[in-house]
Design an enzyme around this catalytic site. Structure first.
Site, PDB file in Angstrom:
ATOM      1  N   ASN A 232       0.848  -1.203   0.000  1.00  0.00           N
ATOM      2  CA  ASN A 232       0.000   0.000   0.000  1.00  0.00           C
ATOM      3  C   ASN A 232       0.874   1.240   0.000  1.00  0.00           C
ATOM      4  O   ASN A 232       2.100   1.145   0.008  1.00  0.00           O
ATOM      5  CB  ASN A 232      -0.961  -0.029   1.200  1.00  0.00           C
ATOM      6  N   LYS A 311       9.050 -17.095 -10.384  1.00  0.00           N
ATOM      7  CA  LYS A 311       8.311 -15.988 -10.988  1.00  0.00           C
ATOM      8  C   LYS A 311       7.173 -16.535 -11.868  1.00  0.00           C
ATOM      9  O   LYS A 311       7.406 -17.448 -12.673  1.00  0.00           O
ATOM     10  CB  LYS A 311       9.284 -15.140 -11.816  1.00  0.00           C
ATOM     11  N   ASP A 331      -4.399  -9.782  13.197  1.00  0.00           N
ATOM     12  CA  ASP A 331      -4.556  -8.369  13.574  1.00  0.00           C
ATOM     13  C   ASP A 331      -3.598  -8.118  14.741  1.00  0.00           C
ATOM     14  O   ASP A 331      -3.880  -8.487  15.890  1.00  0.00           O
ATOM     15  CB  ASP A 331      -6.015  -8.083  13.969  1.00  0.00           C
ATOM     16  N   PHE A 348      -4.136   3.375  15.054  1.00  0.00           N
ATOM     17  CA  PHE A 348      -4.379   4.421  14.063  1.00  0.00           C
ATOM     18  C   PHE A 348      -5.526   3.984  13.164  1.00  0.00           C
ATOM     19  O   PHE A 348      -5.641   2.798  12.834  1.00  0.00           O
ATOM     20  CB  PHE A 348      -3.132   4.664  13.208  1.00  0.00           C
ATOM     21  N   LYS A 362     -13.393   1.064  15.595  1.00  0.00           N
ATOM     22  CA  LYS A 362     -12.125   0.309  15.689  1.00  0.00           C
ATOM     23  C   LYS A 362     -11.600   0.293  17.120  1.00  0.00           C
ATOM     24  O   LYS A 362     -11.056  -0.701  17.585  1.00  0.00           O
ATOM     25  CB  LYS A 362     -11.056   0.926  14.774  1.00  0.00           C
TER      26      LYS A 362
HETATM   27  N1  CTP Z   1      -3.528  -3.240  12.471  1.00  0.00           N
HETATM   28  C1  CTP Z   1      -2.713  -4.244  12.900  1.00  0.00           C
HETATM   29  N2  CTP Z   1      -2.720  -5.434  12.259  1.00  0.00           N
HETATM   30  C2  CTP Z   1      -3.518  -5.649  11.196  1.00  0.00           C
HETATM   31  C3  CTP Z   1      -4.357  -4.621  10.743  1.00  0.00           C
HETATM   32  C4  CTP Z   1      -4.345  -3.418  11.400  1.00  0.00           C
HETATM   33  O1  CTP Z   1      -1.961  -4.051  13.864  1.00  0.00           O
HETATM   34  N3  CTP Z   1      -3.495  -6.811  10.604  1.00  0.00           N
HETATM   35  C5  CTP Z   1      -3.537  -1.962  13.197  1.00  0.00           C
HETATM   36  C6  CTP Z   1      -3.018  -0.777  12.417  1.00  0.00           C
HETATM   37  O2  CTP Z   1      -1.634  -0.608  12.623  1.00  0.00           O
HETATM   38  C7  CTP Z   1      -3.840   0.377  12.970  1.00  0.00           C
HETATM   39  C8  CTP Z   1      -5.142  -0.259  13.328  1.00  0.00           C
HETATM   40  O3  CTP Z   1      -4.880  -1.651  13.468  1.00  0.00           O
HETATM   41  O4  CTP Z   1      -3.292   0.867  14.164  1.00  0.00           O
HETATM   42  C9  CTP Z   1      -6.217  -0.050  12.331  1.00  0.00           C
HETATM   43  O5  CTP Z   1      -5.787  -0.507  11.107  1.00  0.00           O
HETATM   44  P1  CTP Z   1      -6.767  -0.526   9.839  1.00  0.00           P
HETATM   45  O6  CTP Z   1      -6.123  -1.266   8.735  1.00  0.00           O
HETATM   46  O7  CTP Z   1      -7.212   0.867   9.567  1.00  0.00           O
HETATM   47  O8  CTP Z   1      -7.962  -1.286  10.448  1.00  0.00           O
HETATM   48  P2  CTP Z   1      -8.631  -2.576  10.098  1.00  0.00           P
HETATM   49  O9  CTP Z   1      -9.028  -3.162  11.413  1.00  0.00           O
HETATM   50  O10 CTP Z   1      -7.789  -3.429   9.239  1.00  0.00           O
HETATM   51  O11 CTP Z   1      -9.921  -2.073   9.341  1.00  0.00           O
HETATM   52  P3  CTP Z   1     -10.161  -1.667   7.795  1.00  0.00           P
HETATM   53  O12 CTP Z   1      -9.013  -2.146   6.998  1.00  0.00           O
HETATM   54  O13 CTP Z   1     -11.428  -2.337   7.518  1.00  0.00           O
HETATM   55  O14 CTP Z   1     -10.319  -0.168   7.791  1.00  0.00           O
END
Ligand code: CTP
Length: 419
Positions: A232, A311, A331, A348, A362
Site C-alpha cells: 500500500n 516468478k 490483527d 491508528f 475500531k
Molecule cells: N492493524 C494491525 N494489524 C492488522 C491490521 C491493522 O496491527 N493486521 C492496526 C493498524 O496498525 C492500525 C489499526 O490496526 O493501528 C487499524 O488498522 P486498519 O487497517 O485501519 O484497520 P482494520 O481493522 O484493518 O480495518 P479496515 O481495513 O477495515 O479499515
C-alpha cells in the site's frame, strides 16, 4: 458514545494560529550561541536567523579565532544584540560578563565547536570569554563540532568528545561529507536546520522517561511471487515521526518497520520486516515487555495464500488472468491488546470518510484505550497531517501541522493518559 469534543488546539503550545507549533519548546528560550574559529562560522549566521525565527532570544559570544572568519557586526545585525567577545570588557557593570552571560542562558550552544574549544571544555580550561562562561555555566551545553576529518579522528579529540559526553554535554554531529579543505570524511558541521531541530528535540519534556515503547510503522509487502506482491501507499513518515518524538521524550523505542526509504531516528532500535506475518512475530516477541504499544503500520489485512516460489509467467497461462487466493493476516494490534497484561495500546485509523464513526468502532473492536484518526487525503505520503485523538473522554482534534509536531502532541496526550 463519543460526543465530547475537546479541541487540543487550546492546550497545544503556540497553537493559537490554528496550527501545531513545531518550535513551541524554543519560544522565549534564551540561547547563548558560542561561535569558535572555523570555516563553518558562516553557517552560524544562518543558525542565528533560524533560532530567532523559532522564537528564541539569541546572545552571540565569539572567540578571537571566530572573528577571523566572520565579523561580530554580522551577528549583531542578525540577533539585534551586541556581540560579546572579550572576557575583560570593562563595559559590563561588575566586570563579570562570564557569570552574567551564563546565568542568563537557558542553554549554551557552541556552533561551530572547534577541536580547540572541545579540548578546553573537556579539560576545564578558561582562557577566553566563551571557555570561561562554559566553565561557569549552570545550564545545559550543546556543541556542534566542525573540523578537518583528521583532527576529528585524532585520538586526542575523540578522548575529549568522550569526556564531554560523559559530563552530560550534548554533541550534535559532526556529519560526514566533503570538507572545505577538499578532503572528505567525518568532521563537517551539521547544517543550521539540523542543529535547530536537535535543539528543539533537546528541549522536549521527558514525559516518557525510561518507558519501553514498541511501535510499528510503514506498509507491509505480501509476496505473490519472488518479484511481485501486495502493498500500500503508506510512507512510514507518521510512524517514524512518532518514534522520534517518543525517543525525544525519553522513551526506549523499538520500531518494527515495514519497507520504507526512511532512516531510523537517533536512539531508536529499528527492526526491519517485510510482511505482516514477520511484523506480527517481531511485535509479539517484544509486546509483553513493553509499556506502550503504538500500531501505526498500514498492515495488509490479507496475504496470498500460496505465494509462488518461482516468478509467474504470463505465457504459461495462455492469457487467462490468475486468481490469487487470499488468506487473513493476524490483527497485530488486537492480539497485543488481548494479552493478559497488555501494554498501553494506541491504534491508528486512516480513513477516506466517516472518520469519527470508523475510528470509534475500531477502538471498541480492538479494545484499546486510544485511537488516532486521520483522513488519508490529509496526510498520506506528505510532511503534514491532521489528526483527531479518540479516547474514553471523547474526540480531541489536534490542529493540523508537520507530522513531527503532531507526533509530539500525541506523545504528550499518551503521557497524560498514562499518568
Ligand atoms: N492493524 C494491525 N494489524 C492488522 C491490521 C491493522 O496491527 N493486521 C492496526 C493498524 O496498525 C492500525 C489499526 O490496526 O493501528 C487499524 O488498522 P486498519 O487497517 O485501519 O484497520 P482494520 O481493522 O484493518 O480495518 P479496515 O481495513 O477495515 O479499515
Amino acid at each position: 458514545m463519543m460526543n465530547d469534543v475537546d479541541d487540543l488546539s487550546s492546550t497545544t503550545p503556540g497553537a493559537s494560529s490554528g496550527n501545531v507549533d513545531p518550535c513551541a519548546e524554543l519560544r522565549g528560550k534564551r540561547i547563548l550561541l558560542g561561535v569558535t574559529g572555523g570555516i563553518a562560522a558562516y553557517k552560524a549566521a544562518e543558525l542565528t536567523r533560524l533560532l530567532l525565527k523559532s522564537g528564541a532570544r539569541v546572545q552571540v559570544v565569539m572567540t578571537g579565532a571566530a572573528m577571523r572568519f566572520v565579523t561580530p557586526v554580522t551577528f549583531q545585525a542578525l540577533s539585534g544584540e551586541p556581540v560579546c567577545t572579550d572576557l575583560w570588557d570593562a563595559g559590563v557593570g561588575n566586570n563579570m560578563a562570564h557569570i552574567n552571560l551564563s546565568r542568563d542562558a537557558d542553554a549554551i550552544l557552541v556552533a561551530p565547536a572547534s577541536a580547540d574549544f572541545l579540548a578546553k571544555a573537556a579539560h576545564g580550561l578558561a582562557d577566553d570569554l566563551l571557555s570561561t562562561l562554559v566553565l561557569a555555566r549552570e545550564c545545559p551545553l550543546l556543541a556542534a563540532p566542525a573540523m578537518n576529518r583528521q583532527m576529528w579522528e585524532n585520538p586526542a579529540t575523540q578522548r575529549n568528545a568522550q569526556s564531554l559526553r560523559a559530563d552530560g554535554v550534548e554533541l550534535l554531529g559532526p556529519a560526514c561529507g566533503e570538507q572545505a579543505c577538499g578532503e572528505s570524511g567525518a568532521g563537517r558541521m551539521l547544517e543550521a536546520q539540523e542543529i535547530l531541530e536537535a535543539l528543539i528535540a533537546f528541549f522536549q519534556p521527558k514525559v516518557l522517561a525510561k518507558k519501553k515503547l514498541l511501535i510499528t510503522a510503514g506498509p507491509t509487502f505480501e509476496a505473490i511471487d519472488p518479484v511481485r506482491g501486495i502493498t500500500n501507499l503508506s510512507s512510514g513518515k507518521m510512524g517514524y515521526a512518532l518514534a522520534r518524538a517518543a525517543s525525544e521524550a525519553g522513551a526506549e523505542v523499538t520500531l518494527v518497520s515495514g519497507p520504507t526509504a526512511l532512516a531510523a531516528p537517533p536512539g531508536v532500535l529499528r527492526i526491519d520486516v517485510v510482511s505482516a506475518a514477520q511484523m506480527y512475530e517481531e511485535v509479539m516477541r517484544r509486546a509483553q515487555d513493553s509499556e506502550i504499544f503504538i500500531a501505526v503500520a498500514a498492515v495488509a489485512d490479507y496475504r496470498p495464500a500460496h505465494p509462488a516460489s518461482e516468478k509467474l509467467k504470463k505465457d504459461e497461462r495462455e492469457g487467462v488472468p490468475p486468481l490469487i487466493e487470499l488468506q487473513l493476516n493476524p490483527d497485530i494490534l488486537a492480539e497485543v491488546a488481548a494479552l493478559p497484561r497488555p501494554p498501553f495500546c494506541v491504534g491508528f485509523a486512516a480513513e477516506s470518510r466517516n472518520l469519527a464513526e470508523y475510528a470509534a468502532r475500531k477502538r471498541e473492536a480492538k479494545k484499546i484505550p486510544l485511537i488516532v484518526g486521520n483522513l488519508i487525503q490529509d496526510g498520506l505520503g506528505g510532511e503534514n497531517n491532521a489528526l483527531t485523538l479518540f479516547d474514553a473522554a471523547g474526540a480531541h482534534p489536534l490542529p493540523p501541522g508537520p507530522k513531527i509536531a503532531l507526533a509530539r502532541a500525541l506523545v504528550a496526550h499518551i503521557a497524560k493518559l498514562l499518568s
